[in-house]
Write an enzyme that holds these catalytic residues in place. Structure first.
Site, mmCIF file in Angstrom:
data_model
loop_
_atom_site.group_PDB
_atom_site.id
_atom_site.type_symbol
_atom_site.label_atom_id
_atom_site.label_comp_id
_atom_site.label_asym_id
_atom_site.label_seq_id
_atom_site.Cartn_x
_atom_site.Cartn_y
_atom_site.Cartn_z
ATOM 1 C CG ASN A 8 -1.652 1.182 1.461
ATOM 2 O OD1 ASN A 8 -1.709 1.898 0.556
ATOM 3 N ND2 ASN A 8 -2.273 1.610 2.459
ATOM 4 C CE LYS A 10 0.514 3.702 4.844
ATOM 5 N NZ LYS A 10 -0.022 3.880 6.505
ATOM 6 C CG HIS A 92 -5.894 1.862 4.931
ATOM 7 N ND1 HIS A 92 -5.352 2.930 6.061
ATOM 8 C CD2 HIS A 92 -4.936 0.966 4.835
ATOM 9 C CE1 HIS A 92 -4.306 2.547 6.361
ATOM 10 N NE2 HIS A 92 -3.816 1.648 5.426
ATOM 11 C CD GLU A 94 -3.085 5.583 6.407
ATOM 12 O OE1 GLU A 94 -3.177 5.587 5.511
ATOM 13 O OE2 GLU A 94 -2.121 4.963 7.354
ATOM 14 C CD GLU A 164 -3.688 -2.561 7.194
ATOM 15 O OE1 GLU A 164 -2.488 -2.761 6.732
ATOM 16 O OE2 GLU A 164 -4.138 -1.431 6.862
ATOM 17 N N GLY A 170 2.251 2.470 10.719
ATOM 18 C CA GLY A 170 3.125 3.604 10.593
ATOM 19 C C GLY A 170 3.628 4.087 12.087
ATOM 20 C CB SER A 210 5.137 -1.546 12.020
ATOM 21 O OG SER A 210 4.508 -0.050 12.021
ATOM 22 N N GLY A 231 2.762 -1.174 4.224
ATOM 23 C CA GLY A 231 2.981 0.432 4.035
ATOM 24 C C GLY A 231 4.216 0.781 3.638
ATOM 25 N N GLY A 232 4.833 1.443 4.835
ATOM 26 C CA GLY A 232 6.123 1.980 4.626
ATOM 27 C C GLY A 232 7.275 0.883 3.880
HETATM 28 C C1 PEP Z 1 -0.806 0.080 5.723
HETATM 29 O O1 PEP Z 1 -0.725 1.220 5.356
HETATM 30 O O2 PEP Z 1 -1.728 -0.465 5.469
HETATM 31 C C2 PEP Z 1 0.384 -0.369 6.629
HETATM 32 C C3 PEP Z 1 0.202 -1.639 7.203
HETATM 33 O O3 PEP Z 1 1.255 0.899 6.939
HETATM 34 P P1 PEP Z 1 2.720 0.488 7.580
HETATM 35 O O4 PEP Z 1 3.376 -0.891 7.095
HETATM 36 O O5 PEP Z 1 3.574 1.423 7.334
HETATM 37 O O6 PEP Z 1 2.354 0.177 8.998
#
Ligand code: PEP
Length: 248
Positions: A8, A10, A92, A94, A164, A170, A210, A231-232
């Site tokens: 993802n 983002k 999600h 967010e 999640e 994040g 994460s 994500g990251g």
């Molecule tokens: C996400 O955006 O779905 C996510 C899991 O981010 P991160 O891996 O950065 O925590």
């Protein structure tokens, strides 16, 4: 299908940096497990051009529940289908927290995505407050049940689920493999109850929050964790590919 790793991105990226990242994923050759990237809308054409005929699928990070009309700024399922998206993330945390996506709207998005031939990646998860109050299961059950109630059991069974925990997204703070497994087992149990045991066994349930190359194997080694929503770490090809390798 059980195993899957999805990036993802983002609201990150740009033409040049995406080109390098997509090229590196394509060059990795046959993936050890299915993988996909969910990119910002303007880069869907770029992702398609870079990944077509490769083993990497692509998709979007959100979609409108409406088919068309006066919804300025929205993007429809048919538009995503025009770019050959396989997946779309819905619900999600967010989107739920910052953009007002209610359980009902998320369910409507799932319904619309499926009707248009896309595979929804349905995100569920509790906040830190909710975990500390001991209501994690009640929260994820409510989020899952809304899809079952409003879109139907068949729709729920057709989704990829992503657990999640909001407090792990994040933040660098990951659920322990045992914490994540407990929620995944609970989710699979509810899907079995509502959609049937066979479909529960076949449902892909991803963990997100994460995930890094260093913790991926321990998380993915749990019985009910089928891969990750990343994500990251999905922005760095080497890290994302190491996470994919850990999902085998
Ligand atoms: C996400 O955006 O779905 C996510 C899991 O981010 P991160 O891996 O950065 O925590």
């Amino acid at each position: 299908m059980r195993k899957l790793v999805v990036g993802n991105w983002k609201m990150h990226g740009g033409l040049a940096v995406n080109g390098a990242l997509l090229g590196a994923l394509r060059a990795a050759g046959h993936a050890p497990c299915p993988m996909a990237v969910c990119v910002p809308f303007p880069y869907l054409a770029q992702a398609r051009a870079a990944l077509e005929d490769s083993t990497v699928a692509w998709g979007a990070q959100d979609v409108s529940e409406h088919a068309s009309g006066a919804y300025t700024g929205e993007v429809s399922v048919a538009m995503l289908a025009d770019f050959a998206c396989r997946y779309v993330i819905v619900g999600h945390s967010e989107r739920r927290a910052l953009f007002g996506d209610s359980d009902e709207r998320v369910a409507a998005k799932v319904k619309a995505a499926l009707a248009g031939g896309l595979k929804p990646i349905l995100c569920v998860g509790e906040t830190l407050d909710e975990r500390e109050q001991g209501v994690t299961e009640a929260v994820v059950e409510r989020q899952l049940a809304a899809v079952c109630r409003l879109a139907g059991a068949d729709a729920l069974a057709a989704c990829v689920i992503a657990y999640e925990p909001v407090w792990a997204i994040g933040t660098g703070r990951t659920a322990t493999p045992e914490q994540a497994q407990a929620v995944h087992a609970f989710l699979r149990g509810r899907i079995a109850q509502w959609c049937g045991a066979d479909r529960a066994v076949a449902t892909t349930i991803l963990y997100g929050g994460s995930v890094k190359p260093q913790n991926a194997a321990d998380l993915f080694g749990q019985a009910d964790i089928d891969g990750g929503l990343i994500g990251g770490a999905s922005l760095v090809a080497e890290d994302f590919l190491a996470i994919v390798a850990a999902a085998v």
